[in-house]
Design a protein around this motif. Structure first.
Motif, PDB file in Angstrom:
ATOM      1  N   VAL A   5       0.849  -1.184   0.000  1.00 27.06           N
ATOM      2  CA  VAL A   5       0.000   0.000   0.000  1.00 27.06           C
ATOM      3  C   VAL A   5       0.885   1.235   0.000  1.00 27.06           C
ATOM      4  O   VAL A   5       1.657   1.467   0.936  1.00 27.06           O
ATOM      5  CB  VAL A   5      -0.940   0.025   1.218  1.00 27.06           C
ATOM      6  CG1 VAL A   5      -1.785   1.302   1.201  1.00 27.06           C
ATOM      7  CG2 VAL A   5      -1.840  -1.199   1.221  1.00 27.06           C
ATOM      8  N   GLU A   6       0.753   2.031  -1.072  1.00 25.07           N
ATOM      9  CA  GLU A   6       1.497   3.283  -1.162  1.00 25.07           C
ATOM     10  C   GLU A   6       0.696   4.419  -0.550  1.00 25.07           C
ATOM     11  O   GLU A   6      -0.539   4.414  -0.603  1.00 25.07           O
ATOM     12  CB  GLU A   6       1.818   3.642  -2.624  1.00 25.07           C
ATOM     13  CG  GLU A   6       2.598   2.612  -3.404  1.00 25.07           C
ATOM     14  CD  GLU A   6       1.714   1.721  -4.232  1.00 25.07           C
ATOM     15  OE1 GLU A   6       2.176   1.178  -5.252  1.00 25.07           O
ATOM     16  OE2 GLU A   6       0.531   1.551  -3.868  1.00 25.07           O
ATOM     17  N   CYS A  22       5.651   2.842   1.288  1.00 21.25           N
ATOM     18  CA  CYS A  22       5.175   1.578   0.735  1.00 21.25           C
ATOM     19  C   CYS A  22       5.130   0.590   1.893  1.00 21.25           C
ATOM     20  O   CYS A  22       6.172   0.079   2.326  1.00 21.25           O
ATOM     21  CB  CYS A  22       6.097   1.090  -0.369  1.00 21.25           C
ATOM     22  SG  CYS A  22       5.715  -0.561  -1.005  1.00 21.25           S
ATOM     23  N   ALA A  23       3.931   0.353   2.414  1.00 21.09           N
ATOM     24  CA  ALA A  23       3.763  -0.531   3.559  1.00 21.09           C
ATOM     25  C   ALA A  23       3.390  -1.924   3.077  1.00 21.09           C
ATOM     26  O   ALA A  23       2.459  -2.085   2.287  1.00 21.09           O
ATOM     27  CB  ALA A  23       2.685   0.015   4.485  1.00 21.09           C
ATOM     28  N   ALA A  24       4.129  -2.902   3.564  1.00 15.30           N
ATOM     29  CA  ALA A  24       3.891  -4.291   3.168  1.00 15.30           C
ATOM     30  C   ALA A  24       3.144  -5.037   4.257  1.00 15.30           C
ATOM     31  O   ALA A  24       3.400  -4.836   5.447  1.00 15.30           O
ATOM     32  CB  ALA A  24       5.209  -4.990   2.888  1.00 15.30           C
ATOM     33  N   THR A  78       8.228  -1.239   6.021  1.00 14.07           N
ATOM     34  CA  THR A  78       7.879  -0.166   5.099  1.00 14.07           C
ATOM     35  C   THR A  78       9.125   0.342   4.378  1.00 14.07           C
ATOM     36  O   THR A  78      10.204   0.409   4.974  1.00 14.07           O
ATOM     37  CB  THR A  78       7.213   0.996   5.862  1.00 14.07           C
ATOM     38  OG1 THR A  78       6.010   0.514   6.471  1.00 14.07           O
ATOM     39  CG2 THR A  78       6.868   2.155   4.936  1.00 14.07           C
ATOM     40  N   VAL A  79       8.948   0.680   3.120  1.00 17.68           N
ATOM     41  CA  VAL A  79       9.992   1.311   2.326  1.00 17.68           C
ATOM     42  C   VAL A  79       9.533   2.726   1.974  1.00 17.68           C
ATOM     43  O   VAL A  79       8.351   2.940   1.680  1.00 17.68           O
ATOM     44  CB  VAL A  79      10.289   0.504   1.050  1.00 17.68           C
ATOM     45  CG1 VAL A  79      11.217   1.259   0.115  1.00 17.68           C
ATOM     46  CG2 VAL A  79      10.893  -0.845   1.418  1.00 17.68           C
ATOM     47  N   TYR A  80      10.459   3.651   2.015  1.00 19.52           N
ATOM     48  CA  TYR A  80      10.144   5.050   1.770  1.00 19.52           C
ATOM     49  C   TYR A  80      10.879   5.567   0.532  1.00 19.52           C
ATOM     50  O   TYR A  80      11.944   5.061   0.177  1.00 19.52           O
ATOM     51  CB  TYR A  80      10.552   5.907   2.967  1.00 19.52           C
ATOM     52  CG  TYR A  80       9.904   5.495   4.261  1.00 19.52           C
ATOM     53  CD1 TYR A  80      10.566   4.687   5.170  1.00 19.52           C
ATOM     54  CD2 TYR A  80       8.610   5.915   4.569  1.00 19.52           C
ATOM     55  CE1 TYR A  80       9.982   4.301   6.360  1.00 19.52           C
ATOM     56  CE2 TYR A  80       8.009   5.532   5.757  1.00 19.52           C
ATOM     57  CZ  TYR A  80       8.701   4.721   6.648  1.00 19.52           C
ATOM     58  OH  TYR A  80       8.100   4.350   7.815  1.00 19.52           O
ATOM     59  N   LEU A  81      10.305   6.585  -0.067  1.00 23.41           N
ATOM     60  CA  LEU A  81      10.981   7.319  -1.126  1.00 23.41           C
ATOM     61  C   LEU A  81      10.864   8.797  -0.790  1.00 23.41           C
ATOM     62  O   LEU A  81       9.783   9.378  -0.906  1.00 23.41           O
ATOM     63  CB  LEU A  81      10.371   7.028  -2.500  1.00 23.41           C
ATOM     64  CG  LEU A  81      11.115   7.666  -3.673  1.00 23.41           C
ATOM     65  CD1 LEU A  81      12.483   7.010  -3.851  1.00 23.41           C
ATOM     66  CD2 LEU A  81      10.297   7.548  -4.964  1.00 23.41           C
ATOM     67  N   GLN A  82      11.957   9.371  -0.331  1.00 29.49           N
ATOM     68  CA  GLN A  82      12.008  10.800  -0.051  1.00 29.49           C
ATOM     69  C   GLN A  82      12.329  11.522  -1.343  1.00 29.49           C
ATOM     70  O   GLN A  82      13.358  11.253  -1.968  1.00 29.49           O
ATOM     71  CB  GLN A  82      13.073  11.099   1.007  1.00 29.49           C
ATOM     72  CG  GLN A  82      13.239  12.575   1.316  1.00 29.49           C
ATOM     73  CD  GLN A  82      12.031  13.171   1.995  1.00 29.49           C
ATOM     74  OE1 GLN A  82      11.466  12.576   2.917  1.00 29.49           O
ATOM     75  NE2 GLN A  82      11.627  14.358   1.556  1.00 29.49           N
TER      76      GLN A  82
END
Length: 123
Positions: A5-6, A22-24, A78-82
């Motif tokens: 889920v973004e 981006c939560a898995a 969770t993965v992030y994109l700053q």
């Protein structure tokens, strides 16, 4: 059930910043390549950045190098994109996706996708 889920998209002026998440769920982000992709209207989906949770290696598309930073939080799965210094050409729907073990160059090698989050950069 595997789900990505973004969130974090929105509208910003040029030069602004956003942080995408981006939560898995249904699996842990270990031994995966987690990629961020974007698709603008009328254009093909393109890779933006990727992180390999196997060894921490990161990759960036040339146009975002020095402006975007990918990171992960294992505790939050969770993965992030700053995204900093955003430009109008960054406008697109942004997706995260996973593939086994390592990052891949082909969008078709990623097998689980989120629903996307809209990023609009405009004055």
């Amino acid at each position: 059930q595997v789900q990505l889920v973004e969130s974090g998209g929105g509208s910003v002026q040029p030069g602004g910043s956003l942080r995408l998440s981006c939560a898995a769920s249904g699996f842990t982000l270990r031994n995966y390549g987690i990629g961020w992709f974007r698709q603008a209207p009328g254009k093909e989906r393109e890779g933006v950045s990727c992180i390999s949770t196997s060894d921490g290696t990161t990759y960036y598309e040339d146009s975002v190098k020095g402006r975007f930073t990918i990171s992960r939080d294992n505790a939050k799965n969770t993965v992030y994109l700053q995204m900093n210094t955003l430009k109008p050409e960054d406008t697109a729907v942004y997706y995260c996706a996973t593939r086994p073990q390592y990052c891949g160059t082909s969008v078709y090698s990623y097998d689980s996708w989120g629903q996307g989050t809209q990023v609009t950069v405009s004055s």
